[in-house]
Design a protein around this motif. Structure first.
Motif, PDB file in Angstrom:
ATOM      1  N   GLN A  95       0.861  -1.188   0.000  1.00 20.03           N
ATOM      2  CA  GLN A  95       0.000   0.000   0.000  1.00 20.03           C
ATOM      3  C   GLN A  95       0.890   1.228   0.000  1.00 20.03           C
ATOM      4  O   GLN A  95       1.950   1.257   0.640  1.00 20.03           O
ATOM      5  CB  GLN A  95      -0.914   0.044   1.233  1.00 20.03           C
ATOM      6  CG  GLN A  95      -1.864   1.240   1.227  1.00 20.03           C
ATOM      7  CD  GLN A  95      -2.663   1.365   2.502  1.00 20.03           C
ATOM      8  OE1 GLN A  95      -2.202   0.973   3.569  1.00 20.03           O
ATOM      9  NE2 GLN A  95      -3.863   1.914   2.394  1.00 20.03           N
ATOM     10  N   GLY A  96       0.488   2.245  -0.718  1.00 21.62           N
ATOM     11  CA  GLY A  96       1.194   3.516  -0.669  1.00 21.62           C
ATOM     12  C   GLY A  96       2.620   3.452  -1.172  1.00 21.62           C
ATOM     13  O   GLY A  96       3.499   4.141  -0.649  1.00 21.62           O
ATOM     14  N   ALA A  97       2.880   2.656  -2.199  1.00 25.76           N
ATOM     15  CA  ALA A  97       4.223   2.515  -2.767  1.00 25.76           C
ATOM     16  C   ALA A  97       4.291   3.246  -4.095  1.00 25.76           C
ATOM     17  O   ALA A  97       3.509   2.954  -5.009  1.00 25.76           O
ATOM     18  CB  ALA A  97       4.557   1.032  -2.946  1.00 25.76           C
ATOM     19  N   GLY A  98       5.238   4.170  -4.227  1.00 21.53           N
ATOM     20  CA  GLY A  98       5.382   4.901  -5.476  1.00 21.53           C
ATOM     21  C   GLY A  98       6.198   4.126  -6.490  1.00 21.53           C
ATOM     22  O   GLY A  98       5.656   3.445  -7.356  1.00 21.53           O
ATOM     23  N   ILE A  99       7.535   4.223  -6.401  1.00 18.92           N
ATOM     24  CA  ILE A  99       8.456   3.482  -7.279  1.00 18.92           C
ATOM     25  C   ILE A  99       9.332   2.617  -6.383  1.00 18.92           C
ATOM     26  O   ILE A  99      10.011   3.131  -5.487  1.00 18.92           O
ATOM     27  CB  ILE A  99       9.315   4.446  -8.111  1.00 18.92           C
ATOM     28  CG1 ILE A  99       8.421   5.299  -9.023  1.00 18.92           C
ATOM     29  CG2 ILE A  99      10.349   3.671  -8.941  1.00 18.92           C
ATOM     30  CD1 ILE A  99       9.164   6.427  -9.730  1.00 18.92           C
ATOM     31  N   VAL A 100       9.345   1.307  -6.626  1.00 18.65           N
ATOM     32  CA  VAL A 100      10.055   0.360  -5.771  1.00 18.65           C
ATOM     33  C   VAL A 100      11.079  -0.405  -6.589  1.00 18.65           C
ATOM     34  O   VAL A 100      10.749  -0.960  -7.652  1.00 18.65           O
ATOM     35  CB  VAL A 100       9.076  -0.634  -5.101  1.00 18.65           C
ATOM     36  CG1 VAL A 100       9.833  -1.606  -4.193  1.00 18.65           C
ATOM     37  CG2 VAL A 100       7.998   0.106  -4.318  1.00 18.65           C
ATOM     38  N   LEU A 101      12.319  -0.456  -6.101  1.00 20.31           N
ATOM     39  CA  LEU A 101      13.371  -1.287  -6.686  1.00 20.31           C
ATOM     40  C   LEU A 101      13.712  -2.396  -5.706  1.00 20.31           C
ATOM     41  O   LEU A 101      13.973  -2.132  -4.529  1.00 20.31           O
ATOM     42  CB  LEU A 101      14.626  -0.464  -6.969  1.00 20.31           C
ATOM     43  CG  LEU A 101      14.500   0.841  -7.754  1.00 20.31           C
ATOM     44  CD1 LEU A 101      15.884   1.438  -7.999  1.00 20.31           C
ATOM     45  CD2 LEU A 101      13.761   0.630  -9.062  1.00 20.31           C
TER      46      LEU A 101
END
Length: 360
Positions: free
Chosen positions: A274-280
């Motif tokens: 939830q509430g994740a923009g850009i994840v690596l």
């Protein structure tokens, strides 16, 4: 009645009849010439798209008229264009032609092999909705174009592609699908290293209401750019692991990633999102530049504006270059570096908070 008037009326009637006949003939013609690329084959609601696709030759265009078309479609012809009349040309499940695409639960399949990729298929200006698995599923392709489609309310991926190169996925609306709006992978259902896509582009798409807007898994050499991504559980996930070569050497740039605050429970591979923009996760040498990332808020491991996190097998990110991004209102932080990776660079970004401190 004067003779001249009779002649004029007769001529007008004959012209009108000729025009009507011409229009009917054009609409009914199974192979009227569209342009120099190849013939144009019309399909009306109630007719079989699959039968027309199977009869078409490389370079032909299959044109769907407005209406609902029931049943899955499988394309194996190189250079074919399947074109709708916009969102009013809708492919949905039903008692259409039985084929391997329908058996797999997908809506529209473009099928080649890893050894012999199917080249230059175009899918454009149509809708695909209501399928148990993927709306548009491509495997073993090169030079595929998917543009102007509305792919929504499918059980897994909206637009999915594996074992493919040089794709252009542009200007689509992929919304309210069970997994990703756009999903790109080396293999959907097996492990392996990360091949180079040769310049695949995911550009200018509207991605809302999915679990993840765009997922890139175990790939290299592509760009995710100028998309508007909102209302998902996460905006962009770039996923790598210990495979060789590693996922990376790709660009996530100039996207608008806003309010991806939908809550998604854990699945067998990932915890809740939830509430994740850009994840690596588990990547190398990924460039994240020029993105607008605002108001993504949650309390999961992946929550925050731009997030670095170890992969599911514990592999850290390395060599990430995160520059020129504008972030605000993300919670618990605009930047969340929850990783132990080396040589990740944060520079010239605008943001209000980071964990640990000092990333802004």
């Amino acid at each position: 009645m004067p003779t001249r008037r009779v002649h004029h009326l007769a001529a007008a009637t004959a012209a009108a009849t000729a025009l009507t006949t011409a229009l009917v003939t054009l609409a009914a013609a199974p192979a009227a010439r569209a342009d120099s690329a190849g013939p144009l084959h019309f399909v009306r609601p109630g007719e079989s798209i699959q039968q027309v696709v199977d009869a078409a030759r490389p370079g032909d265009t299959v044109q769907l008229l407005p209406g609902t078309f029931r049943g899955s479609v499988r394309i194996t012809t190189p250079g074919l264009t399947l074109r709708g009349s916009g969102a009013t040309s809708v492919i949905t499940p039903g008692e259409g032609d039985e084929n391997a695409c329908a058996t797999a639960g997908h809506g529209l399949c473009v099928v080649g092999t890893e050894e012999q990729p199917l080249p230059d298929v175009t899918i454009e200006r149509l809708a695909v909705t209501g399928f148990a698995k993927n709306g548009i599923d491509a495997s073993g392709t090169t030079g595929l174009t998917v543009s102007g489609t509305h792919v929504h309310d499918n059980g897994q991926q909206g637009i999915s592609q594996e074992m493919s190169t040089r794709a252009v996925i542009r200007g689509n609306h992929s919304t309210d699908n069970g997994q990703s709006g756009v999903f790109l992978a080396n293999y959907a259902y097996r492990e392996g290293g990360s091949p180079d896509t040769g310049g695949t582009v995911v550009e200018g798409n509207e991605l809302t209401g999915n679990r993840v807007g765009v997922t890139v898994r175990r790939l290299r050499g592509l760009a995710v750019q100028r998309n508007r991504i909102s209302g998902n559980c996460a905006g962009v996930f770039v996923v790598g692991d210990e495979g060789v070569p590693r996922a990376g050497d790709l660009d996530v740039r100039d996207n608008t990633v806003v309010e991806n605050n939908k809550a998604c429970p854990a699945n067998p591979r990932l915890g809740p999102i939830q509430g994740a923009g850009i994840v690596l996760t588990g990547t190398e040498d990924v460039r994240v530049t020029g993105n607008e990332v605002h108001d993504n808020a949650g309390t999961t491991d992946f929550s925050g504006g731009i997030v670095l996190f170890k992969s599911v097998v514990g592999t850290a990110n390395s060599g990430a270059v995160i520059t020129g991004n504008r972030l605000s209102g993300n919670s618990p932080a605009d930047f969340a570096d929850r990783d132990s990776g080396a040589d990740n660079t944060f520079a010239r970004n605008t943001c209000g908070s980071s964990e640990p401190a000092g990333r802004c």
